[in-house]
Design a protein around this motif. Sequence first.
Motif, PDB file in Angstrom:
ATOM      1  N   ASP A   1       0.950  -1.151  -0.092  1.00 55.37           N
ATOM      2  CA  ASP A   1       0.109   0.067  -0.100  1.00 55.37           C
ATOM      3  C   ASP A   1       0.649   1.354  -0.027  1.00 55.37           C
ATOM      4  N   LYS A   2       1.923   1.370   0.630  1.00 53.53           N
ATOM      5  CA  LYS A   2       2.574   2.493   0.893  1.00 53.53           C
ATOM      6  C   LYS A   2       3.034   2.936  -0.512  1.00 53.53           C
ATOM      7  N   LYS A   3       3.597   2.128  -1.368  1.00 54.60           N
ATOM      8  CA  LYS A   3       3.905   2.748  -2.803  1.00 54.60           C
ATOM      9  C   LYS A   3       2.648   3.330  -3.503  1.00 54.60           C
ATOM     10  N   LEU A   4       1.672   2.588  -3.500  1.00 57.91           N
ATOM     11  CA  LEU A   4       0.448   2.812  -3.976  1.00 57.91           C
ATOM     12  C   LEU A   4      -0.199   4.248  -3.570  1.00 57.91           C
ATOM     13  N   LEU A   5       0.031   4.502  -2.383  1.00 61.30           N
ATOM     14  CA  LEU A   5      -0.472   5.636  -1.593  1.00 61.30           C
ATOM     15  C   LEU A   5       0.228   6.948  -1.636  1.00 61.30           C
ATOM     16  N   THR A   6       1.580   6.798  -2.256  1.00 63.10           N
ATOM     17  CA  THR A   6       2.290   7.803  -2.160  1.00 63.10           C
ATOM     18  C   THR A   6       2.730   8.315  -3.604  1.00 63.10           C
ATOM     19  N   GLY A   7       1.986   7.634  -4.491  1.00 62.29           N
ATOM     20  CA  GLY A   7       2.657   8.021  -5.919  1.00 62.29           C
ATOM     21  C   GLY A   7       3.758   7.089  -6.507  1.00 62.29           C
ATOM     22  N   ARG A   8       4.176   6.335  -5.766  1.00 63.20           N
ATOM     23  CA  ARG A   8       5.501   5.512  -6.128  1.00 63.20           C
ATOM     24  C   ARG A   8       5.010   4.259  -6.824  1.00 63.20           C
ATOM     25  N   GLY A   9       3.912   4.101  -6.991  1.00 63.33           N
ATOM     26  CA  GLY A   9       3.494   2.752  -8.015  1.00 63.33           C
ATOM     27  C   GLY A   9       4.316   2.881  -9.255  1.00 63.33           C
ATOM     28  N   LYS A  10       4.290   1.889 -10.137  1.00 62.11           N
ATOM     29  CA  LYS A  10       4.998   1.973 -11.284  1.00 62.11           C
ATOM     30  C   LYS A  10       3.734   1.326 -12.319  1.00 62.11           C
ATOM     31  N   TYR A  11       3.115   1.918 -12.862  1.00 62.08           N
ATOM     32  CA  TYR A  11       2.063   1.376 -13.838  1.00 62.08           C
ATOM     33  C   TYR A  11       2.768   1.377 -15.153  1.00 62.08           C
ATOM     34  N   THR A  12       2.012   0.713 -16.254  1.00 62.49           N
ATOM     35  CA  THR A  12       2.724   0.608 -17.597  1.00 62.49           C
ATOM     36  C   THR A  12       2.844   2.011 -18.055  1.00 62.49           C
ATOM     37  N   ALA A  13       1.925   2.766 -17.885  1.00 65.22           N
ATOM     38  CA  ALA A  13       2.028   4.121 -18.679  1.00 65.22           C
ATOM     39  C   ALA A  13       3.157   5.003 -17.977  1.00 65.22           C
ATOM     40  N   ASP A  14       3.552   4.584 -16.880  1.00 61.79           N
ATOM     41  CA  ASP A  14       4.694   5.361 -16.099  1.00 61.79           C
ATOM     42  C   ASP A  14       5.916   5.085 -16.614  1.00 61.79           C
ATOM     43  N   VAL A  15       6.070   3.930 -17.355  1.00 61.22           N
ATOM     44  CA  VAL A  15       7.432   3.579 -17.848  1.00 61.22           C
ATOM     45  C   VAL A  15       7.790   4.256 -19.051  1.00 61.22           C
ATOM     46  N   ASN A  16       8.921   4.699 -19.105  1.00 54.52           N
ATOM     47  CA  ASN A  16       9.429   5.635 -20.584  1.00 54.52           C
ATOM     48  C   ASN A  16      10.872   4.904 -20.793  1.00 54.52           C
TER      49      ASN A  16
END
Lengths: 153, 791
Positions: free
Chosen positions: B14-29
């Motif tokens: 949860d912590k990463k998802l709640l703090t905006g530190r998740g990494k979804y496919t659209a976040d990958v560059n």
Amino acid sequence: MKKVSVEINGKKVTKEIQDHTILSVFIRENLNLTGTHVGCDTSQCGACVVHVDGKSIKSCTALAADVNGSKITTIEGITKNGNMHPMQEAFKKLHGLQCGFCTPGMVMSAIDLLQNNKKPSDTEIREWLEGNICRCTGYQNIIAAVKEAASKM
Amino acid sequence: MASLVGSRVERKEDKKLLTGRGKYTADVNFVNQTFAYFVRSPHARAQIKKVDITKAMKAPGVVSILTGADIANDKIGGLIAGWRIKSEDGSDMKVPAHPPLANEIVNYVGDHVAVVIADSLDEARNAAEFVKVDYKILKAVVDTKGAMDSDQIYKDIPKNLCFDWLLGDRAKVKEAFEKADKIIKIDLINNRVIPNAMEPRAANADYNPSTEEITLYTTSQNPHLARIIISAFNGVAPENKLRVIAPDVGGGFGSKIYPYAEEVVCSWAAKKIERPVKWVADRTESFLSDCHGRDHVTHAELAVKNDGTFLGFKNETIANIGAYASVFGTVTPTYLFGPCATGVYKMPAAYTNVKAVFTNTAPVDAYRGAGRPEATYTIETLVEKAARELGMDPAEIRMKNFPTQFPFQQTLVHSVDSGDYVASLNKAMEVADYKGFEKRKRESANKGKLRGIGLCSYFEACGIAPSPVVMMLGCGIGLWESAEVRFNPTGNVTVFTGSHSHGQGHDTTFAQIAADQLGVPIENIEISHGDTDKGPFGYGTYGSRSLTVGGTAIVKACDKIIAKGKRVAAKMLEASVDDVEFSNGEFVVAKSNKKKTIGEIAFACYLPGTYGEVKSPLPEGEEPGLKETSFFDPANFSFPAGSHICEVEVDPDIGETKVVKYTAIDDFGTIINPLVVEGQVHGGIVQGIGQALYENCHYDETGQLVTASYMDYTMPRADNFPEFDLGFTCTPATSNPLGTKGCGEAGAIASPPAVMNAVMNAIGTEISMPATAEKVWKACNQNKKKNSEAA
């Protein structure tokens, strides 16, 4: 091209951007803050909610140029010294998130609710969050988390 | 150490998802990445006469434009149907070719025609406007019921019929019906819905020309399946040269089980242009091109005796599978549907016949529950109607027909290992204050509202495996699950699972299991999934299978670790292996105080020998290292079950239906983390209520998707619901050592009939899903009219 200066999560930045850059795109692509998510293109889902000068807005519906000179807070900006905001803590404690995609917008909306209404009822929380769609949680634990945060803030 | 299984452990992810530190496919560059924009068919059915890219190629920023002709030239294979279904007459199902980019014909609005690749998304989108496609528009087939009598879409598929499948015995059913006092009949539509995971699908493919490796980031519930399909069937790259990573994934609900055209095209294009290709769907693209769910037209009959005993059941269903047969598109309306058709009841004779039809609509595939919600909706609506027609209480007729002895061999397929349907219905009635309903109904009436109550008792077959069974039924793959438990030399642990978490909380639940098994603190355990280069091959997450199949694989791998640990400990403690016992993370020699912690054993396994202070000789012949893999294939499905009771209040003046009280009592066997399980139930109930009251995918008669945005498709929102009352009963599953049954789909299976039975109870009229305000208002008005005419 337009020059836009904002204070983002307490830090001043200036960027040269195309006139039509949407705020959500500006945050994600120009400022590389990918915690703000985009779940639709009709300003319905609320995954992209951020605070502009303290108020929650859907960042997919504003032009970056229009917020020139503003203070913007995103989900990355509410953690202080590595400690989560009471709203984030409450979401964790009460399982107010599952896949996490709608969560940043949900948390930012909920924080703004408590700025307006310190002790909201269940109905008031549900009505306030009507503009944030979650497909996973069925909302129940989100409501509980907002109440929990209200008791702590 | 206290057991963690059964505890409300807060989620590790949860912590990463709640703090905006998740990494979804659209976040990958990637460096030097390009952006893909798909040119999609605006027509539901048309011939492609010509695709002219000349002008588009000259647009600024364009790197490449690829069409169906290019994909055919490169011999890229088509998308596949994963299950081979046979018709009642023994013939194989008929499926059309499904090229990732259409070559000659397009078959639904949103079908892929070409891809424009440019330096920026804006440039790709702008250039796409200049791709000129010359279409010859053909008459579209849209209607599920009428599909067999409409124009033929594919020249080799008469009547647009994919298969005409039968499960059960028509002759026995005929016999049973002849003995009946009464035949209850019903005609139903199970409305088509759109999954709408909040994260739109996305892909980002990177190709390294020197190593010839493709790395594909994708929004997948099942990265290993994506890899084998893109490799073995589409032929984009050999399996060892294709790495698929499904990082954080923002919900799936079935719609992200299998690879779509976009992943195939991005991977292939990245290889062709030797630059990364990124694609992210916008919401309307998701509406148009994600696989949809449900879409059945059903006629069903139940033969009963006057005392309410069920004698036989028949179900004649037409299932719309859309324009192409998707990976699970053919099994969803057959083996995931038919075997569950008789619900939780003793039913001496039954059959289900399904005619699957092609139409010019998006493919239909598994959506939360997949087949089981459709089955449950049919039988539970029928049972409720039987109660009405026989003048019985809906709870009484259910109780009368429940099996009470387990294992219970159903007439059609399943041997249900455990359950207690009476207990869950009794508990549901108690929690819901079933007896107090009439009083609440009067109170609602005083406010001018119509109050209704609806029941649903359900079971489902999930924990999707067992491989020998599913393969016998036509599945092209096995459905076991894998786990690798890897001790690091310093004693902490990484557990790899072949399943995938996209909201289900595996990082926590699986760590609870491993912590209990190994006696290692949960903080020292990481769960790893979603990367084909890390863990062993696995089959991903859907069908409420991850815990029951994948969780058990973890237990089995831990067993192997402990077995090796005992051998190593015996050597180090100079004892016989048989005398070494393991509990709470310690290997202890019986009747002595000699012991080693599992951390010490792990360390010894990585430093096998004697050197100064370190004295850790391994037994002769023992390999160093401490890492074990297990592949678990259960002997049977698992069978969650339960009873849900819904109460609604209808405002007859405006037709609005409000769910005012909802009780769910479920039997999921052993529960590992109640916090997570309750969340799964809440979410499932809301998706089911969404289908019952709000959501409807609507194509007009020309095949245009009218509900292609959140302005037009009604998603359930926070203010639509009351607080739900949850409770559990427990009969552990016998097909896996944890005793778990799976909980992800139950809510979406049980709630539509519970809600619809409540609506019908309130307004006294049969009504189809979704029971929108307009429909309910019309029904109330008709009733008023009828009543005043009668008076």
